[in-house]
Design a protein around this motif. Structure first.
Motif, PDB file in Angstrom:
ATOM      1  N   ALA A  53       0.814  -1.216   0.000  1.00 12.14           N
ATOM      2  CA  ALA A  53       0.000   0.000   0.000  1.00 12.14           C
ATOM      3  C   ALA A  53       0.850   1.270   0.000  1.00 12.14           C
ATOM      4  O   ALA A  53       0.398   2.328  -0.438  1.00 12.14           O
ATOM      5  CB  ALA A  53      -0.934  -0.006   1.203  1.00 12.14           C
ATOM      6  N   ALA A  54       2.085   1.191   0.469  1.00 11.39           N
ATOM      7  CA  ALA A  54       2.966   2.361   0.542  1.00 11.39           C
ATOM      8  C   ALA A  54       3.775   2.592  -0.735  1.00 11.39           C
ATOM      9  O   ALA A  54       4.619   3.488  -0.785  1.00 11.39           O
ATOM     10  CB  ALA A  54       3.913   2.208   1.723  1.00 11.39           C
ATOM     11  N   THR A  55       3.514   1.832  -1.765  1.00 15.47           N
ATOM     12  CA  THR A  55       4.335   1.894  -2.975  1.00 15.47           C
ATOM     13  C   THR A  55       4.332   3.270  -3.624  1.00 15.47           C
ATOM     14  O   THR A  55       5.382   3.845  -3.874  1.00 15.47           O
ATOM     15  CB  THR A  55       3.902   0.811  -3.986  1.00 15.47           C
ATOM     16  OG1 THR A  55       4.059  -0.461  -3.370  1.00 15.47           O
ATOM     17  CG2 THR A  55       4.700   0.872  -5.255  1.00 15.47           C
ATOM     18  N   TRP A  56       3.164   3.808  -3.928  1.00 11.29           N
ATOM     19  CA  TRP A  56       3.102   5.092  -4.636  1.00 11.29           C
ATOM     20  C   TRP A  56       3.730   6.208  -3.805  1.00 11.29           C
ATOM     21  O   TRP A  56       4.509   7.013  -4.319  1.00 11.29           O
ATOM     22  CB  TRP A  56       1.672   5.463  -5.031  1.00 11.29           C
ATOM     23  CG  TRP A  56       1.636   6.807  -5.705  1.00 11.29           C
ATOM     24  CD1 TRP A  56       1.304   8.004  -5.144  1.00 11.29           C
ATOM     25  CD2 TRP A  56       2.030   7.104  -7.043  1.00 11.29           C
ATOM     26  NE1 TRP A  56       1.451   9.024  -6.057  1.00 11.29           N
ATOM     27  CE2 TRP A  56       1.883   8.497  -7.236  1.00 11.29           C
ATOM     28  CE3 TRP A  56       2.479   6.334  -8.107  1.00 11.29           C
ATOM     29  CZ2 TRP A  56       2.175   9.134  -8.438  1.00 11.29           C
ATOM     30  CZ3 TRP A  56       2.763   6.969  -9.311  1.00 11.29           C
ATOM     31  CH2 TRP A  56       2.612   8.350  -9.471  1.00 11.29           C
ATOM     32  N   SER A  57       3.416   6.282  -2.527  1.00 15.82           N
ATOM     33  CA  SER A  57       3.960   7.371  -1.710  1.00 15.82           C
ATOM     34  C   SER A  57       5.486   7.256  -1.586  1.00 15.82           C
ATOM     35  O   SER A  57       6.181   8.268  -1.601  1.00 15.82           O
ATOM     36  CB  SER A  57       3.296   7.412  -0.333  1.00 15.82           C
ATOM     37  OG  SER A  57       3.501   6.203   0.358  1.00 15.82           O
ATOM     38  N   LEU A  92      10.484  -5.509   0.016  1.00 14.80           N
ATOM     39  CA  LEU A  92       9.812  -5.463  -1.274  1.00 14.80           C
ATOM     40  C   LEU A  92       8.575  -4.584  -1.182  1.00 14.80           C
ATOM     41  O   LEU A  92       7.721  -4.799  -0.322  1.00 14.80           O
ATOM     42  CB  LEU A  92       9.413  -6.886  -1.696  1.00 14.80           C
ATOM     43  CG  LEU A  92       8.662  -7.036  -3.007  1.00 14.80           C
ATOM     44  CD1 LEU A  92       9.537  -6.614  -4.180  1.00 14.80           C
ATOM     45  CD2 LEU A  92       8.202  -8.483  -3.174  1.00 14.80           C
ATOM     46  N   LEU A  93       8.497  -3.571  -2.064  1.00 16.58           N
ATOM     47  CA  LEU A  93       7.309  -2.715  -2.139  1.00 16.58           C
ATOM     48  C   LEU A  93       6.367  -3.186  -3.241  1.00 16.58           C
ATOM     49  O   LEU A  93       5.155  -3.139  -3.086  1.00 16.58           O
ATOM     50  CB  LEU A  93       7.707  -1.260  -2.404  1.00 16.58           C
ATOM     51  CG  LEU A  93       8.428  -0.559  -1.258  1.00 16.58           C
ATOM     52  CD1 LEU A  93       8.991   0.772  -1.727  1.00 16.58           C
ATOM     53  CD2 LEU A  93       7.481  -0.363  -0.086  1.00 16.58           C
ATOM     54  N   LEU A 122       9.456  -2.294 -20.808  1.00 12.41           N
ATOM     55  CA  LEU A 122      10.024  -1.590 -19.659  1.00 12.41           C
ATOM     56  C   LEU A 122       9.080  -0.511 -19.135  1.00 12.41           C
ATOM     57  O   LEU A 122       8.941  -0.328 -17.922  1.00 12.41           O
ATOM     58  CB  LEU A 122      11.382  -0.990 -20.023  1.00 12.41           C
ATOM     59  CG  LEU A 122      12.471  -2.022 -20.315  1.00 12.41           C
ATOM     60  CD1 LEU A 122      13.703  -1.334 -20.887  1.00 12.41           C
ATOM     61  CD2 LEU A 122      12.817  -2.829 -19.077  1.00 12.41           C
ATOM     62  N   GLY A 123       8.417   0.199 -20.031  1.00 11.43           N
ATOM     63  CA  GLY A 123       7.442   1.206 -19.611  1.00 11.43           C
ATOM     64  C   GLY A 123       6.275   0.578 -18.876  1.00 11.43           C
ATOM     65  O   GLY A 123       5.835   1.071 -17.820  1.00 11.43           O
ATOM     66  N   GLN A 124       5.776  -0.507 -19.412  1.00 11.56           N
ATOM     67  CA  GLN A 124       4.661  -1.215 -18.787  1.00 11.56           C
ATOM     68  C   GLN A 124       5.071  -1.718 -17.397  1.00 11.56           C
ATOM     69  O   GLN A 124       4.317  -1.595 -16.432  1.00 11.56           O
ATOM     70  CB  GLN A 124       4.250  -2.379 -19.692  1.00 11.56           C
ATOM     71  CG  GLN A 124       2.971  -3.061 -19.335  1.00 11.56           C
ATOM     72  CD  GLN A 124       2.574  -4.066 -20.414  1.00 11.56           C
ATOM     73  OE1 GLN A 124       2.919  -3.933 -21.587  1.00 11.56           O
ATOM     74  NE2 GLN A 124       1.848  -5.078 -20.011  1.00 11.56           N
ATOM     75  N   VAL A 125       6.268  -2.258 -17.291  1.00 11.59           N
ATOM     76  CA  VAL A 125       6.774  -2.752 -16.009  1.00 11.59           C
ATOM     77  C   VAL A 125       6.856  -1.620 -14.993  1.00 11.59           C
ATOM     78  O   VAL A 125       6.420  -1.756 -13.848  1.00 11.59           O
ATOM     79  CB  VAL A 125       8.148  -3.445 -16.199  1.00 11.59           C
ATOM     80  CG1 VAL A 125       8.879  -3.614 -14.875  1.00 11.59           C
ATOM     81  CG2 VAL A 125       7.972  -4.789 -16.891  1.00 11.59           C
ATOM     82  N   MET A 126       7.395  -0.468 -15.383  1.00 10.68           N
ATOM     83  CA  MET A 126       7.537   0.652 -14.444  1.00 10.68           C
ATOM     84  C   MET A 126       6.184   1.154 -13.975  1.00 10.68           C
ATOM     85  O   MET A 126       6.003   1.459 -12.792  1.00 10.68           O
ATOM     86  CB  MET A 126       8.351   1.781 -15.079  1.00 10.68           C
ATOM     87  CG  MET A 126       8.703   2.887 -14.101  1.00 10.68           C
ATOM     88  SD  MET A 126       9.769   2.279 -12.777  1.00 10.68           S
ATOM     89  CE  MET A 126       9.042   3.099 -11.379  1.00 10.68           C
ATOM     90  N   ALA A 172       5.172   1.131  -9.946  1.00 10.03           N
ATOM     91  CA  ALA A 172       4.820   2.343  -9.187  1.00 10.03           C
ATOM     92  C   ALA A 172       3.366   2.327  -8.732  1.00 10.03           C
ATOM     93  O   ALA A 172       3.029   2.855  -7.683  1.00 10.03           O
ATOM     94  CB  ALA A 172       5.099   3.578 -10.023  1.00 10.03           C
ATOM     95  N   GLY A 173       2.504   1.724  -9.514  1.00 11.31           N
ATOM     96  CA  GLY A 173       1.092   1.698  -9.176  1.00 11.31           C
ATOM     97  C   GLY A 173       0.420   3.013  -9.511  1.00 11.31           C
ATOM     98  O   GLY A 173       0.984   3.882 -10.154  1.00 11.31           O
ATOM     99  N   ASP A 174      -0.782   3.154  -9.038  1.00 12.20           N
ATOM    100  CA  ASP A 174      -1.587   4.347  -9.304  1.00 12.20           C
ATOM    101  C   ASP A 174      -1.541   5.293  -8.112  1.00 12.20           C
ATOM    102  O   ASP A 174      -1.512   4.847  -6.962  1.00 12.20           O
ATOM    103  CB  ASP A 174      -3.040   3.957  -9.575  1.00 12.20           C
ATOM    104  CG  ASP A 174      -3.176   3.103 -10.824  1.00 12.20           C
ATOM    105  OD1 ASP A 174      -2.450   3.388 -11.801  1.00 12.20           O
ATOM    106  OD2 ASP A 174      -3.981   2.163 -10.819  1.00 12.20           O
ATOM    107  N   PRO A 175      -1.578   6.596  -8.373  1.00 12.09           N
ATOM    108  CA  PRO A 175      -1.652   7.532  -7.249  1.00 12.09           C
ATOM    109  C   PRO A 175      -2.944   7.319  -6.484  1.00 12.09           C
ATOM    110  O   PRO A 175      -3.950   6.894  -7.061  1.00 12.09           O
ATOM    111  CB  PRO A 175      -1.599   8.905  -7.903  1.00 12.09           C
ATOM    112  CG  PRO A 175      -1.715   8.699  -9.363  1.00 12.09           C
ATOM    113  CD  PRO A 175      -1.571   7.244  -9.653  1.00 12.09           C
TER     114      PRO A 175
END
Length: 177
Positions: free
Chosen positions: A34-38, A142-143, A165-169, A173-176
């Motif tokens: 859950a902390a990935t985007w932040s 791991l995030l 690579l773009g799709q992976v990134m 990062a996930g969604d804001p």
């Protein structure tokens, strides 16, 4: 009538999926904290995000491959411009990083990437399938993670590899919120 519609729908889906056999594709069901985007937002606010690239299925000079991977992943999220660097000294938060394993075996676990345990396949001849595992790490934690692949890639400058690579990134990062 319903059976006929279901059969037509299944046939259309099979045709659609069959046409995408070369990828790029990411495998759904990767992990995301859950902390990935932040964490991503904070790590990229004051400078570039650290990237580690392991494996070299194309046989490119290592610095050239790292630069191409960093550039492709940096351009992946237009709503959040950021840069990536392979130089830990240039990253303001070097413990927060993306680790990419090109040629990752199916048995490799994403948490192992954050722990520094990386296994990759040897370089291969051009035009084959490239498998990857990527992890977004905060130190040894791991995030998020994602697996992906692309086939019929001629080199690290191939547009299909760049799209992967773009799709992976974006998935890392996930969604804001």
């Amino acid at each position: 009538m319903m059976k006929k519609l279901l059969s037509l729908g299944a046939a259309a889906l099979a045709a659609l999926v069959g046409g995408c056999g070369d990828g790029p594709s990411t495998v759904p069901g990767g992990y995301r904290n859950a902390a990935t985007w932040s964490t991503f937002f904070a790590a990229t606010s004051s400078g570039p995000l650290l990237i580690e690239v392991h494996g070299n299925p194309f046989g490119d000079p290592a610095a050239e491959l790292r630069a191409r991977v960093a550039k492709a992943m940096s351009a992946a999220i237009p709503a959040r411009p950021f840069a990536m660097t392979a130089d830990a000294q240039a990253a303001p938060s070097p413990k927060v990083r993306v680790v990419v394993a090109l040629g990752a075996p199916p048995s490799l676990d994403a948490a192992e990437l954050c722990a520094g345990k990386v296994a990759v396949a040897a370089a291969r001849a051009g035009g084959g399938r490239v498998e990857l595992l990527a992890a977004f790490c905060d130190g040894g934690s791991l995030l998020s993670s994602v697996r992906g692949w692309v086939a019929k890639v001629d080199g690290s400058d191939d547009a299909r590899f760049t799209r992967l690579l773009g799709q992976v990134m974006r998935e890392l990062a996930g969604d804001p919120p």
